[in-house]
Design a protein around this motif. Structure first.
Motif, PDB file in Angstrom:
ATOM      1  N   MET A 104      13.839 -35.627  13.251  1.00 44.13           N
ATOM      2  CA  MET A 104      14.017 -34.355  13.848  1.00 44.13           C
ATOM      3  C   MET A 104      13.535 -34.616  15.520  1.00 44.13           C
ATOM      4  O   MET A 104      12.495 -35.326  15.697  1.00 44.13           O
TER       5      MET A 104
ATOM      6  N   ILE B 120       9.606 -35.476   8.977  1.00 45.87           N
ATOM      7  CA  ILE B 120      10.241 -34.772  10.045  1.00 45.87           C
ATOM      8  C   ILE B 120      10.720 -35.754  11.074  1.00 45.87           C
ATOM      9  O   ILE B 120      10.977 -35.410  12.193  1.00 45.87           O
TER      10      ILE B 120
ATOM     11  N   MET C 122      15.854 -32.356   5.966  1.00 47.59           N
ATOM     12  CA  MET C 122      15.771 -30.785   6.010  1.00 47.59           C
ATOM     13  C   MET C 122      16.327 -30.070   4.827  1.00 47.59           C
ATOM     14  O   MET C 122      15.667 -29.072   4.297  1.00 47.59           O
TER      15      MET C 122
ATOM     16  N   ALA D 195      11.460 -30.052  16.990  1.00 48.83           N
ATOM     17  CA  ALA D 195      10.283 -30.163  16.387  1.00 48.83           C
ATOM     18  C   ALA D 195       9.232 -29.042  17.060  1.00 48.83           C
ATOM     19  O   ALA D 195       8.818 -28.172  16.440  1.00 48.83           O
TER      20      ALA D 195
ATOM     21  N   LEU E 132       3.090 -33.208   7.517  1.00 49.54           N
ATOM     22  CA  LEU E 132       4.185 -33.428   8.413  1.00 49.54           C
ATOM     23  C   LEU E 132       4.018 -35.091   8.764  1.00 49.54           C
ATOM     24  O   LEU E 132       3.174 -35.364   9.387  1.00 49.54           O
TER      25      LEU E 132
END
Length: 155
Positions: free
Chosen positions: A85, A82, A53, A90, A107
């Motif tokens: 996460m 990600i 992040m 998300a 992503l």
């Protein structure tokens, strides 16, 4: 003895992941924050990779105030890992916020692609490409330096 063998194995596996100038990046396809597919191809000149992040926030800060299509004009793409996460976070919070950004974010939800690129914590890896081959790699830890580097790329 076991500790030494484990350390050696870790070092060897890290070296195997290192990218060398002239190396061709294997093509891959990921979805962006709007669920639109993108395939890495020979037209891509810059690949920005953030593995956490903090790195993603660095890219966001560097792109503040830039017009829609700024990265695309420079044949640049941004890949965000990600995978760490939680899915609920998300879906409910991060993706709706990302959809409001005026730049595309590819992503990597399952850590399929991003681990190929040695970006560290809190940094952005810049891979300069030519015809799908690595020309240069740089690391950015400050948004202003990344912003300046992007401004030097001719659209």
């Amino acid at each position: 003895m076991k500790a030494a063998a484990l350390l050696l194995l870790c070092l060897l596996s890290t070296a195997a992941l290192a990218l060398e100038p002239g190396e061709r990046l294997a093509p891959w396809t990921l979805l962006d924050q709007h669920d639109e597919p993108y395939t890495l191809n020979d037209e891509t000149r810059i690949l920005l990779v953030a593995r956490d992040m903090a790195g993603a926030k660095l890219v966001d800060a560097a792109l503040q105030g830039k017009p829609k299509g700024y990265l695309e004009q420079r044949q640049a793409v941004f890949l965000a890992d990600i995978s760490r996460m939680p899915g609920v976070i998300a879906s409910l919070f991060a993706l709706p916020k990302m959809r409001g950004y005026n730049y595309r974010i590819l992503l990597d939800r399952d850590a399929r692609i991003a681990p190929r690129y040695p970006a560290g914590e809190g940094e952005v890896l810049w891979l300069q490409l030519e015809d799908g081959r690595l020309v240069e790699q740089r690391v950015f830890r400050e948004a202003e330096a990344l912003k300046t580097a992007l401004e030097t790329v001719k659209p």
